[in-house]
Design a protein around this motif. Sequence first.
Motif, PDB file in Angstrom:
ATOM      1  N   GLU A 218     -10.022   1.303  -1.040  1.00  0.00           N
ATOM      2  CA  GLU A 218      -9.764   2.554  -0.308  1.00  0.00           C
ATOM      3  C   GLU A 218      -8.998   3.554  -1.165  1.00  0.00           C
ATOM      4  O   GLU A 218      -9.253   4.757  -1.106  1.00  0.00           O
ATOM      5  CB  GLU A 218      -9.018   2.278   0.995  1.00  0.00           C
ATOM      6  N   THR A 219      -8.070   3.055  -1.969  1.00  0.00           N
ATOM      7  CA  THR A 219      -7.323   3.954  -2.861  1.00  0.00           C
ATOM      8  C   THR A 219      -8.260   4.586  -3.877  1.00  0.00           C
ATOM      9  O   THR A 219      -8.214   5.806  -4.098  1.00  0.00           O
ATOM     10  CB  THR A 219      -6.189   3.190  -3.565  1.00  0.00           C
TER      11      THR A 219
ATOM     12  N   ALA B 285       0.024  -4.301  -2.036  1.00  0.00           N
ATOM     13  CA  ALA B 285      -0.160  -4.302  -0.589  1.00  0.00           C
ATOM     14  C   ALA B 285      -0.125  -2.914   0.036  1.00  0.00           C
ATOM     15  O   ALA B 285      -0.422  -2.774   1.217  1.00  0.00           O
ATOM     16  CB  ALA B 285       0.888  -5.188   0.074  1.00  0.00           C
ATOM     17  N   PHE B 286       0.263  -1.883  -0.718  1.00  0.00           N
ATOM     18  CA  PHE B 286       0.256  -0.528  -0.159  1.00  0.00           C
ATOM     19  C   PHE B 286       0.101   0.502  -1.259  1.00  0.00           C
ATOM     20  O   PHE B 286       0.435   0.244  -2.420  1.00  0.00           O
ATOM     21  CB  PHE B 286       1.548  -0.227   0.636  1.00  0.00           C
ATOM     22  N   THR B 287      -0.418   1.655  -0.875  1.00  0.00           N
ATOM     23  CA  THR B 287      -0.387   2.842  -1.729  1.00  0.00           C
ATOM     24  C   THR B 287      -0.040   4.042  -0.861  1.00  0.00           C
ATOM     25  O   THR B 287      -0.297   4.048   0.346  1.00  0.00           O
ATOM     26  CB  THR B 287      -1.735   3.139  -2.425  1.00  0.00           C
ATOM     27  N   TYR B 288       0.555   5.034  -1.502  1.00  0.00           N
ATOM     28  CA  TYR B 288       0.720   6.346  -0.891  1.00  0.00           C
ATOM     29  C   TYR B 288      -0.290   7.239  -1.587  1.00  0.00           C
ATOM     30  O   TYR B 288      -0.212   7.447  -2.801  1.00  0.00           O
ATOM     31  CB  TYR B 288       2.119   6.915  -1.129  1.00  0.00           C
ATOM     32  N   VAL B 289      -1.244   7.766  -0.829  1.00  0.00           N
ATOM     33  CA  VAL B 289      -2.255   8.659  -1.386  1.00  0.00           C
ATOM     34  C   VAL B 289      -2.094  10.036  -0.752  1.00  0.00           C
ATOM     35  O   VAL B 289      -1.705  10.154   0.415  1.00  0.00           O
ATOM     36  CB  VAL B 289      -3.683   8.108  -1.193  1.00  0.00           C
ATOM     37  N   VAL B 290      -2.380  11.065  -1.557  1.00  0.00           N
ATOM     38  CA  VAL B 290      -2.112  12.437  -1.126  1.00  0.00           C
ATOM     39  C   VAL B 290      -3.358  13.293  -1.375  1.00  0.00           C
ATOM     40  O   VAL B 290      -3.789  13.441  -2.518  1.00  0.00           O
ATOM     41  CB  VAL B 290      -0.918  13.040  -1.908  1.00  0.00           C
TER      42      VAL B 290
ATOM     43  N   ILE C  72       0.997  12.881   3.038  1.00  0.00           N
ATOM     44  CA  ILE C  72       0.915  11.549   2.436  1.00  0.00           C
ATOM     45  C   ILE C  72       0.381  10.565   3.470  1.00  0.00           C
ATOM     46  O   ILE C  72       0.850  10.522   4.601  1.00  0.00           O
ATOM     47  CB  ILE C  72       2.293  11.079   1.931  1.00  0.00           C
ATOM     48  N   VAL C  73      -0.592   9.757   3.048  1.00  0.00           N
ATOM     49  CA  VAL C  73      -1.131   8.681   3.878  1.00  0.00           C
ATOM     50  C   VAL C  73      -0.831   7.374   3.150  1.00  0.00           C
ATOM     51  O   VAL C  73      -1.167   7.215   1.980  1.00  0.00           O
ATOM     52  CB  VAL C  73      -2.651   8.839   4.100  1.00  0.00           C
ATOM     53  N   GLU C  74      -0.175   6.459   3.859  1.00  0.00           N
ATOM     54  CA  GLU C  74       0.096   5.136   3.296  1.00  0.00           C
ATOM     55  C   GLU C  74      -1.019   4.194   3.731  1.00  0.00           C
ATOM     56  O   GLU C  74      -1.259   4.017   4.932  1.00  0.00           O
ATOM     57  CB  GLU C  74       1.447   4.600   3.771  1.00  0.00           C
ATOM     58  N   LEU C  75      -1.682   3.603   2.765  1.00  0.00           N
ATOM     59  CA  LEU C  75      -2.701   2.597   3.022  1.00  0.00           C
ATOM     60  C   LEU C  75      -2.025   1.241   2.917  1.00  0.00           C
ATOM     61  O   LEU C  75      -1.474   0.903   1.863  1.00  0.00           O
ATOM     62  CB  LEU C  75      -3.839   2.714   2.007  1.00  0.00           C
ATOM     63  N   VAL C  76      -2.025   0.474   4.002  1.00  0.00           N
ATOM     64  CA  VAL C  76      -1.299  -0.795   4.058  1.00  0.00           C
ATOM     65  C   VAL C  76      -2.293  -1.927   4.301  1.00  0.00           C
ATOM     66  O   VAL C  76      -3.132  -1.847   5.204  1.00  0.00           O
ATOM     67  CB  VAL C  76      -0.233  -0.775   5.179  1.00  0.00           C
TER      68      VAL C  76
END
Length: 160
Positions: A99-100, A123-128, A134-138
């Motif tokens: 997804e990132t 386990a997570f990214t912050y994507v902009v 900012i959307v955190e993908l967890v």
Amino acid sequence: MIDYQRLFHTGIRVPDVDAAMAEMGPTLGVTWASVQHNPAQQVWTPQQGLQTVALTFAYSCEGPQHLELLAGERGTIWDGSADPGVHHVGVWVDDVAAETERCVSAGWQVAAAAASPDDGYGAFTYVVPPSGPIVELVWSAIEPAFESWWSGGRLGSERS
């Protein structure tokens, strides 16, 4: 594609998690899961690479839309001392790396991650996106641990 219906939290940077819990809890009608303090949180950013920082956080127990309060070291992505307030929204995803990369291909930038891109982001990214929020993908595999924590169990590095 990110399923925005899997949105589960709003992350709020604060200078002091305990004070913010006391200020927000009664007015918003929420209770809090036990405060987590991780003195050695791993985070990767494009500017600083992989680093270890102190992070304190708590989530509201009530959902499905939880509040997350975060207080990090000065100068980190979680620093709430200079610019407190809503920081991001968090969405469960089944494959953080895929997804990132899809977001990056669509013109989004990675602001931070649990691991470097070479190590699959963790386990997570912050994507902009170019428009800014900012959307955190967890990683959804950790959802059961969070559900247990919100129900009164332990999450991990719980402080006393």
